[in-house]
Design an enzyme around this catalytic site. Structure first.
Site, short mmCIF file in Angstrom:
data_model
loop_
_atom_site.label_atom_id
_atom_site.label_comp_id
_atom_site.label_asym_id
_atom_site.label_seq_id
_atom_site.Cartn_x
_atom_site.Cartn_y
_atom_site.Cartn_z
N GLU A 1 0.83 -1.21 0.00
CA GLU A 1 0.00 0.00 0.00
C GLU A 1 0.86 1.26 0.00
O GLU A 1 0.50 2.25 -0.61
CB GLU A 1 -0.95 0.05 1.21
CG GLU A 1 -1.76 1.33 1.19
CD GLU A 1 -2.77 1.51 2.29
OE1 GLU A 1 -2.73 0.78 3.29
OE2 GLU A 1 -3.61 2.42 2.15
N ASP B 1 -0.75 -5.03 2.98
CA ASP B 1 -1.22 -3.80 3.63
C ASP B 1 -0.62 -3.83 5.03
O ASP B 1 -1.04 -4.64 5.88
CB ASP B 1 -2.76 -3.75 3.67
CG ASP B 1 -3.24 -2.35 4.03
OD1 ASP B 1 -2.41 -1.58 4.56
OD2 ASP B 1 -4.41 -2.03 3.79
N ILE C 1 -0.75 -1.82 7.59
CA ILE C 1 -1.81 -1.61 8.60
C ILE C 1 -3.10 -1.36 7.83
O ILE C 1 -3.26 -0.32 7.19
CB ILE C 1 -1.54 -0.40 9.53
CG1 ILE C 1 -0.19 -0.52 10.23
CG2 ILE C 1 -2.68 -0.29 10.56
CD1 ILE C 1 0.11 0.64 11.20
N ASP C 2 -4.00 -2.31 7.84
CA ASP C 2 -5.31 -2.04 7.25
C ASP C 2 -6.19 -1.54 8.40
O ASP C 2 -6.38 -2.24 9.40
CB ASP C 2 -5.93 -3.28 6.60
CG ASP C 2 -7.19 -2.88 5.83
OD1 ASP C 2 -7.14 -1.86 5.12
OD2 ASP C 2 -8.23 -3.54 5.99
N THR D 1 -5.68 2.12 9.25
CA THR D 1 -4.74 3.08 9.86
C THR D 1 -5.48 4.09 10.74
O THR D 1 -5.02 4.46 11.81
CB THR D 1 -3.94 3.81 8.76
OG1 THR D 1 -3.27 2.82 7.98
CG2 THR D 1 -2.91 4.76 9.34
N ASP E 1 -6.12 -4.20 0.14
CA ASP E 1 -7.15 -4.29 1.18
C ASP E 1 -7.77 -5.69 1.24
O ASP E 1 -8.30 -6.09 2.27
CB ASP E 1 -8.29 -3.29 0.90
CG ASP E 1 -7.84 -1.83 1.00
OD1 ASP E 1 -7.14 -1.51 1.95
OD2 ASP E 1 -8.21 -1.05 0.11
C1 LIP Z 1 -9.37 2.25 5.36
C2 LIP Z 1 -8.98 1.17 4.39
C3 LIP Z 1 -9.91 0.01 4.68
C4 LIP Z 1 -11.29 0.41 4.23
C5 LIP Z 1 -11.76 1.66 4.94
C6 LIP Z 1 -10.74 2.75 5.00
P1 LIP Z 1 -7.32 3.45 6.48
O1 LIP Z 1 -8.44 3.29 5.32
O2 LIP Z 1 -7.66 0.78 4.49
O3 LIP Z 1 -9.53 -1.17 4.06
O4 LIP Z 1 -12.19 -0.62 4.48
O5 LIP Z 1 -12.92 2.10 4.32
O6 LIP Z 1 -10.69 3.42 3.78
O7 LIP Z 1 -8.04 3.71 7.75
O8 LIP Z 1 -6.54 2.17 6.51
O9 LIP Z 1 -6.53 4.60 5.99
#
Ligand code: LIP
Length: 257
Positions: free
Chosen positions: A99, A116, A118-119, A121, A248
């Site tokens: 990512e 990813d 950190i999914d 974040t 993701d």
């Molecule tokens: C998130 C994504 C996640 C998605 C959320 C959000 P973050 O962003 O990574 O997979 O489901 O809608 O966009 O919090 O990781 O920047």
């Protein structure tokens, strides 16, 4: 069938066996990488949220594309560097997509790790405990291995083609749930981080249609990977998100499948 008998059978069987052996080796490494990366995530999460001084400088939070809803921290970058370094040392001929390094995204036939770091974040920064390391391995363009590790909840979801899916050491899907009618379904929806009318309005309309259907309940976990784990474990019946990226979902699709 043991190794010797299989080798005697035919060239095709031998090929299958060697492939299965590679898959198991990749799977073991994928879980090991996720565990070590998850330790970095957990230490940073604790030191940030347990300290009385939650200075955002500690995480070096940056916005992407000047969007306050789209953020990255120094820990995302540290974890991604750690994972890529591990993969390069262990599998020098493999490719990767992460990512936090999105130039030259090409998916070929060679094994490709899709990461990813950190999914979720935003959850990580706000102390909402749905954030995880997500590592998928695509082989010959087929998502084949997936590991999603949430160290805060102590949950490692993993799956490998031919071996099945697991939550920690427990096999998932032993007794799959029957598909529920919408009125008895719990639905995971995500708004994403894009706020322009053209993107947001159709989503709001779709979400309104779900709640009016009516579905039983709606949940937003803020992490595509965590939503897919909830589907795999049967806690969510439906998950819908538009505008998702390969990192993701690369791991999650293997776990759900
Ligand atoms: C998130 C994504 C996640 C998605 C959320 C959000 P973050 O962003 O990574 O997979 O489901 O809608 O966009 O919090 O990781 O920047």
């Amino acid at each position: 069938m043991d190794l010797v008998k299989r080798i005697k059978c035919s060239g095709l069987d031998l090929k299958f066996f060697l492939m299965a052996e590679n898959f198991e080796n990749y799977f073991t490494h994928a879980k090991q990488i996720a565990k070590l990366a998850g330790d970095i995530l957990l230490n940073s999460y604790r030191s940030f949220h347990d300290s009385s001084d939650q200075n955002s400088k500690q995480l070096a939070i940056e916005t992407k594309e000047s969007n306050d809803a789209n953020i990255v921290t120094i820990i995302d970058k540290q974890i991604q560097d750690f994972i890529i370094d591990y993969i390069k040392r262990t599998f020098p001929r493999h490719s990767f997509i992460g990512e936090e390094s999105t130039e030259n995204i090409l998916l070929g036939n060679e094994p490709t790790w899709i990461i990813d770091p950190i999914d979720g974040t935003t959850n990580f920064v706000h102390g909402f405990p749905y954030c995880c390391v997500s590592i998928g391995l695509v082989i010959k363009r087929n998502p084949s291995i997936g590991v999603i590790y949430n160290p805060i909840l102590g949950q490692m979801y993993s799956a490998c083609e031919g071996l099945g899916a697991f939550l920690n050491d427990e096999r998932l899907g032993k007794s799959p749930k029957a598909i529920a009618p919408l009125s008895q379904s719990i639905v995971g929806l995500e708004f994403g981080n894009e706020r322009t009318d053209s993107v947001l309005n159709p989503k709001l309309e779709t979400f309104a249609n779900f709640i009016k259907a009516p579905v039983r309940a709606i949940r937003c976990y803020g992490s595509a990977a965590m939503n897919l784990c909830m589907i795999a474990s049967g806690a969510l019946d439906i998950y819908l998100e538009a505008g998702i990226h390969c990192w993701d979902i690369a791991a999650g699709v293997v776990i759900v499948r």
